[in-house]
Design an enzyme around this catalytic site. Structure first.
Site: not given
Lengths: 634, 634
Positions: B302, B395
């Protein structure tokens, strides 16, 4: 006989030669690689198995120490693969005492580490006995078992240690009991056992091994493994193997599975398996294979990407996948006799496999990208811009060891009324053809030059056919026999020369080897506007080491108006043939994005040197790229 | 006041408005998003917190159930972020009973779940009490604490639930005790606590919070976290924050850390922190940001990629990173007053953030690629070609909730002798300027049209300056005041209009908004030969839904000879302005690689419709691309 030895009844077109029927000349490139493998790579692997606890794990499993397990839970497979490599090499180098003792010691250790029921896996024995057989999606238990079997097959076929087969068979018998008819309906998250059991059947003739391999194939694609972290396609459990239309998921798993599908297909005569494998080959090779023959576009799950998703910088291109592709294509070649599979073997061997190992044979790439940028940073060992001596997941180095040690087994086949030469290398092959002994000596500087000189020695007094592959990259070639030109059109990728061969007849095959500018299919967005330079089977690349100081590789353009020449540079002795091309240096602005594109501006011309891709990173750790942007002209 | 409220002594150039000093008109695009956020996204988040166990985890931590912990170990943070969003929204919609009860109930629950020492984390309380504070590289404990603090700051600044601050302070006091001067030298693997503690200091004036934030910054980059799975650069622990030259690693972590650096820098007057943040901004924005304003090029970790590594198909471009970039740029804007930070906020907001949520406000992208290929398969939830209602790592949705609920806080600032408008949206702002109350009402169809009409209502009888941002994408504009044209050159990105403002004075800013063909820096190999279409702040894309049936999107080329027109299509009511362009259809061959490139052949021309990127995927799940290959001409 060699790696992959179909039974007499197998439905195959070509037959491999025996392990002693082919030999590589250490003066040739492949022979030198094999020598380096024997002298450096295998001993290096053995040292590292000791240093990293793989051997100690087996001692602990044998009850000879109380040491805790160390390393990856599938660490045994590194031992098995190194042992397989050592077995192949020992057959060629029977006088190597150190190799001998490694094979002997390891065979004995494996026998001691094996449980009374035949189970042999040091992780589950030492560290997680309660988890045995309980985590098939993750455990690699059958994967490790498969590599043990392959080591045993090599040790038995070569005759260097036939008793290892007994260890493998005890384990395989346990697998048949547990997973065979009426047993547990399970498959392993990491394919490998399928091809291994087929080979063990070939060695032993014991049909339950083949039946179990088929059963594992039949059970796959029924969701038995669950979704896992990356979804069932990651381990090819999303669709029955015969129905798959695309290669998916973890590339090594897909390719090992495909090898098993071909093995079981030809031994059982089940054409649906072979059909599926050929269908997936077309998907893989026409939509998802790098120009180097590498497989795997994604780092995250070491996986195939979408069709035409082939980024050169983020190529995963795992070494093990290139080796697996080579092994799978060999099986397809035997099954069908189609040249396209030999073409693919060659492409992978000279590029995707060869690049993985350093010139000294002791450092390795795990991932083999086609571009490494200025300022590259990789997170994780597989994203390094340099070869490393070893990896915490050390699957690749011993895989190289076993492939290179058996490489001579993949050069040629004998079948029907002739001998077929698929890969060209200085060396020799012998075979029984049409009932007589035949020998072909090969002199060549291939892949550096396209001339292959063969001397045929045959005792046969009847005609037989020498088939010589004309690689797919070759548009023009010439054949001479006994010094005289012959007209020999290639058919289906092979020149077939049929005659009664007088002993000592010379054949010269001259493959024209011009520099090629290769473009990718326009759906491969990642290399739009670029060409790759290639010559013969070799893909070339630009390396920072060959650029003027201060030049940013990403700003280099190929000048399409300048011819690319092949030649030798005296200051680069490790690069027998380099390419010289015309370049331009782009002068980009500072903006990352700009409106209203002007034509790119270029500075002064410069001369570019391209070196064989497989040799990059042996001088420095600088940037590299295979795909070179072409300067816009006109 | 708004998100980010520097103390009076802070070294900032601009001051945010108060939370009730700006308002978005629900008839405008941003106002409509905010309304959708209130009516759909926040209730959807609340529902999912219940459905996925986040609320139950806190009940278990409070000892009110014996339920096992469920979900990710940092699941509390989703509660905190939703609570923050609810607090902002409740300040705008005080009559929303359901929102009120969520805020009240959750505040009370958090207080009950808090330990006597102030510790509050349901995972470590319920599932792993022995691991508390023991796994900083992994635990997200301080990350979760940071989001609790941010929720409390929002609840207190808005006045909707000031007592949540007591909960946050009890935890923060524990952190000061444990990690403060003389305490443990540790940092959190996931930055967030730094900016949160700075904000808590701003709310309370309690200096130890700011000191602890600075201490966490000072301790970072000393290897305290260890290598972890992806190396220390993954969590920005490889180099002291003031010395970093490049953004690295996990993009959200990097961006939250940078927000904290600016906060601490301006509150302490430590220019080295602000200098480092601006230096990293230049690296990020000039070398590693997508044309949509998105950050993060790699799925595996990521993370940011190498310089110019910006693949559109494998863009990670996490929603949270876009939000974090928006928040970071706001801090830089306040600190410096430089328009480039407002430009970046706008770019991220209208593209990288906006794309993440569906038209119905209840489905979300986690990853926001700039291309989705024909035949796309993603492994893992973040690689979907469609928006999902929720994620196991959830998230992003609550992050959208908190940003959109506070969006009006980011439109304008007041400082010195004037009011600065940074983002244009139908609505109004009020502020005290030069000691007098000032109000500006904004009417505009921005971003669809470039005309912004402002009505200034001022009681001041002294001159003050209305500063209007001229976006970086705008090359030509006109200003009229009271109907008459004025010459008003933009300086440093703002038109500054200084005068004694008669009540009711109208200002019209006309930003010319032609269609732009954007090219990327030539080192961005992944989009070579392509352009992106943009108009105003909006990036456009091609979607399969707008192509003739059977057309493969990857074969579509933009015809550079045909003008691109902006307009409305009556059959696409959700797309107020679409672009119409000329296209050609490439007719590629079958070969993945071919020698001797011919010029690409094209079939018949076709008309292309490009739609705003942020709206893609609301009609179908088909392929999409932002970067369009340009047909070679001539």
């Amino acid at each position: 006989v060699a790696p992959v030895a179909p039974r007499p009844g197998a439905v195959v077109t070509l037959r491999p030669l025996g392990v002693h029927e082919a030999r590589l000349d250490p003066g040739g490139l492949l022979g030198r690689w094999q020598r380096r493998n024997a002298e450096d790579t295998i001993p290096h692997c053995v040292d590292n198995l000791h240093a990293h606890g793989n051997i100690a794990n087996l001692r602990a499993a044998a009850g000879e120490s109380g040491d805790a397990f160390t390393g990856m839970w599938f660490a045994d497979s590194d031992v098995h693969k190194t042992l397989e490599g050592a077995a192949w090499e020992l057959a060629s180098s029977p006088g190597d005492a150190s190799l001998r003792s490694f094979v002997d010691d390891t065979t004995a250790l494996l026998a001691r580490a094996q449980g009374p029921d035949g189970y042999l896996n040091s992780y589950f024995t030492v560290a997680a006995p309660d988890e045995r057989w309980r985590r098939p999606e993750w455990s690699h238990e059958l994967y490790c078992a498969g590599h043990l079997v392959q080591a045993a097959v090599a040790a038995a076929r070569t005759g260097v240690r036939p008793d290892l087969a007994a260890v493998a068979r005890r384990f395989a018998d346990l697998l048949v009991e547990r997973f065979g008819p009426g047993g547990a309906e399970e498959v392993c998250g990491h394919p490998e056992i399928e091809t291994a059991l087929a080979e063990l059947y070939r060695l032993t003739g014991h049909r339950p091994y083949l039946d179990l391999a088929r059963r594992f194939l039949d059970l796959r694609g029924r969701g038995l493994l669950g979704p896992g972290r990356f979804g069932p396609a990651y381990y090819q459990d999303h669709v029955p193997v015969r129905e798959a239309a695309e290669v998916t998921g973890h590339a090594v798993r897909q390719l090992y599975l495909l090898a098993g599908m071909v093995d079981v297909g030809v031994e059982t005569g089940d054409h649906t398996l072979l059909d599926a494998a050929e269908r997936l080959w077309e998907d893989a090779v026409h939509r998802r294979t790098y120009v180097t023959g590498a497989h795997g576009s994604r780092h995250r799950d070491e996986a195939y990407g979408d069709p035409y998703e082939l980024p050169p910088d983020r190529a995963y291109a795992e070494t093990c996948a290139a080796i697996a592709s080579f092994q799978w294509n060999w099986r397809l070649l035997l099954a069908t006799g189609r040249a396209r599979y030999a073409d693919e073997m060659e492409r992978a061997l000279y590029n995707a496999v060869a690049v993985a190992v350093s010139l000294d044979g002791r450092r390795f790439f795990y991932s083999n990208p086609l571009q490494s940028r200025t300022g590259h940073t990789g997170s994780g060992e597989e994203a390094q811009a340099r070869r490393l001596p070893w990896y915490s997941c050390a699957c690749c180095p011993p895989n190289i060891a076993r492939l290179m040690a058996s490489l001579h087994g993949y050069l040629a086949t004998a079948a029907g009324d002739g001998l077929q030469i698929h890969l060209y290398a200085a060396g020799s092959v012998t075979a029984e053809v049409a009932g007589s002994a035949v020998r072909v000596d090969v002199r060549t500087e291939y892949p550096w030059q396209g001339r292959i000189e063969l001397t045929v020695t045959s005792e046969a007094d009847t005609p037989w056919t020498l088939a010589l592959r004309v690689p797919d990259w070759c548009d023009a070639y010439a054949v001479r026999i006994g010094g005289g030109p012959v007209t020999a059109p290639a058919r289906d990728g092979y020149v077939r020369l049929t005659r009664v061969w007088a002993p000592g007849t010379t054949v010269v095959l001259d493959l024209e080897m011009p520099v090629r500018r290769v473009t990718a299919h326009p759906r491969v967005d990642a290399v739009r506007g670029c060409v790759a330079l290639a010559r013969g089977p070799l893909v070339y690349c630009l390396e920072q080491a060959d650029l003027p100081p201060g030049t940013v590789l990403e700003d280099v353009r190929l000048d399409p108006a300048v011819a690319v020449e092949a030649g030798r540079r005296e200051d680069l002795p490790d690069f027998p043939v380099v390419l010289t091309a015309g370049g331009r240096l782009a002068e980009p602005g500072a903006s990352l994005y700009a409106a209203a594109p002007a034509r790119e501006r270029h500075g002064a011309p410069l001369t570019l040197t391209a070196v064989p891709y497989f040799l990059w990173g042996n001088r420095s750790e600088g940037p590299m790229r295979v795909w070179i942007p072409v300067a816009a002209t006109g």
